[in-house]
Design a protein around this motif. Sequence first.
Motif, mmCIF file in Angstrom:
data_model
loop_
_atom_site.group_PDB
_atom_site.id
_atom_site.type_symbol
_atom_site.label_atom_id
_atom_site.label_comp_id
_atom_site.label_asym_id
_atom_site.label_seq_id
_atom_site.Cartn_x
_atom_site.Cartn_y
_atom_site.Cartn_z
ATOM 1 N N THR A 119 40.839 75.119 62.070
ATOM 2 C CA THR A 119 41.867 74.525 61.248
ATOM 3 C C THR A 119 41.481 75.828 59.885
ATOM 4 O OG1 THR A 119 40.375 73.026 60.139
ATOM 5 C CG2 THR A 119 41.794 72.292 61.643
ATOM 6 N N GLY A 120 42.517 76.318 59.460
ATOM 7 C CA GLY A 120 42.497 77.144 58.387
ATOM 8 C C GLY A 120 43.200 76.571 57.055
ATOM 9 N N SER A 121 42.697 76.895 56.029
ATOM 10 C CA SER A 121 43.505 76.216 54.842
ATOM 11 C C SER A 121 43.454 77.385 53.525
ATOM 12 C CB SER A 121 42.775 74.971 54.318
ATOM 13 O OG SER A 121 41.476 75.381 53.733
ATOM 14 N N LYS A 157 38.261 89.577 62.322
ATOM 15 C CA LYS A 157 37.752 89.014 63.831
ATOM 16 C C LYS A 157 36.491 88.462 63.686
ATOM 17 C CE LYS A 157 36.449 92.320 66.470
ATOM 18 N NZ LYS A 157 36.416 93.541 67.505
ATOM 19 N N TRP A 158 36.200 87.212 64.439
ATOM 20 C CA TRP A 158 34.606 86.479 64.348
ATOM 21 C C TRP A 158 34.283 86.306 65.730
ATOM 22 C CZ3 TRP A 158 33.794 84.894 59.109
ATOM 23 C CH2 TRP A 158 34.911 85.029 58.416
ATOM 24 N N PHE A 208 40.323 85.489 65.888
ATOM 25 C CA PHE A 208 41.208 86.286 65.029
ATOM 26 C C PHE A 208 41.879 85.464 64.096
ATOM 27 C CE2 PHE A 208 40.750 88.922 68.912
ATOM 28 C CZ PHE A 208 40.435 89.957 68.484
ATOM 29 N N THR A 209 41.776 85.688 62.711
ATOM 30 C CA THR A 209 42.427 85.175 61.695
ATOM 31 C C THR A 209 43.461 85.998 60.924
ATOM 32 O OG1 THR A 209 40.615 85.289 60.206
ATOM 33 C CG2 THR A 209 40.601 83.264 61.549
ATOM 34 N N GLY A 210 44.589 85.569 60.603
ATOM 35 C CA GLY A 210 45.350 86.295 59.838
ATOM 36 C C GLY A 210 45.508 85.573 58.214
ATOM 37 N N ALA A 226 46.839 82.046 59.901
ATOM 38 C CA ALA A 226 47.244 82.152 61.473
ATOM 39 C C ALA A 226 45.823 82.217 62.035
ATOM 40 C CB ALA A 226 48.104 83.093 61.871
ATOM 41 N N ILE A 227 45.596 81.392 63.265
ATOM 42 C CA ILE A 227 44.285 81.385 64.077
ATOM 43 C C ILE A 227 44.670 81.616 65.496
ATOM 44 C CG2 ILE A 227 42.319 80.364 64.285
ATOM 45 C CD1 ILE A 227 42.412 78.894 62.015
#
Length: 487
Positions: free
Chosen positions: A128-130, A175-176, A165-167, A156-157
Amino acid sequence: MTTREAGAGFAETDDMPPRPKYDPKVSVSSSAILGPIPPSAGEDDDFAHRHSSFSLASPGFYDNGRMSGEGSPMMMSPWNQTGASPFGSSPWSATFDNVIPQNTLIGSLVREEGHIYSLAASGELLYTGSDSKNIRVWKNLKEFAAFKSSSGLVKAIIVVNEKIFTGHQDGKIRKWRVSPKAPSVHKRSGTLPTLKDIFKSSINPSNYIENRRRRSALWIKHSDAVSCLSLDEEHGLLYSASWDRTIKVWRVSDSKCLESIQAHNDAVNSVVVSVDEIVLSGSADGTVKVWKREHAGKSTKHNLAETLLNQECAVTSLAIIKSCSMVYAGSSDGLVNFWEQGGGAKFSHGGVLKGHKLAILCLTAAGSNLVFSGSADKTICVWRRDGTVHTCLSVLTGHTGPVKCLAAEEDTDTTRNNGDHRWILYSGSLDKSVKVWSVSEFAPDVSQMSMMQQPQQMSLDGDSIPSNSSFSSTATGSNSQNRSAKY
């Protein structure tokens, strides 16, 4: 609540319970299911129980008589109506019903740290991204790990094997990687584009273009928020859509930018990969475009094949069912248009799904029959497809803010003797919570649901009551919305 540094995580305990079986004969307390409080929870954290419900229909979910622009996100600004959260400061809470209906809430994940903008389900893990810049990882309804970006809310994930990858709002793609020795530890392994590629490109003046702010910028970098990520797993390509009106194509293996597509006249809100090397994009300029990919040596070339939709209101989200080549586009007027893909880049319009009264903010598909639409009206519609006929199985309610993102995965732990095929649906909202739903492909028992909801006086209309007929029509409506709506 304690702030975690990037790379910090939680080790899974031996007494961590598996995902609960949904036995309607057993009443399960949240304390028995949820287990111990995660180490990050403060001493003053309290657990709050919140009952949620779903309804077969809700009065007036689509009103043909509403005035032009009434549901516009620019006028209503539903995502700004945050107010005080009804949830406690507990890291998450969950409730379970004694009688499990067809589609029901099975838990909530709550963090009082920011609105939820992105979700990605990968096996047993949920990312989850916040807008707090945190990416949290959940397992079996428990917080499993956490890592944090230096800037930019997480819009975005996408998960590719052991890579994440997360935007971000700041225009960067990060990149993780998961530590091979500690699955709960995630470390940042770079950005897209890489510093090496930025340096090499900056030497050549021809690599600079004028961005939407009339400033000179490298073509391999996004100059505005990254709104969406989509993966072509077969060809190892990652697509990023941005408010800078472009779509960029990345090779996953080495993070190299292969192409920048000048796609739209306004912010690109969504991009999805279809079959036969077809890519679709939706924009605030009101269009849905079809792109045909061609390979040019080690690079790619995307040519515009067709414009499926050209309307006044913004296109906010896209989803695709690859098995039957169905494409869905949500708009800021609360409608979902859909098309059936024929051979190659040929699409035929199938109709319009009417189930919401405010803007569609997210779409996702599950299997070959289910489509979910999340809206600024705080609800989620569950649609079942039979050919080009779509039936609204139920309307999931319980969020107190706009539903911003959705993710679904098959529920392999739940089997029914009657062959019921179930899915786990995750919904992220601007109320700072993620809700977890158990959803069936079966049509609900209307008489049973009516008995369960007797206290509710429901007024059903033809656009929201489940039936054997389709809710779709070829009319897109005359309600025009403000453009330049970014999501």
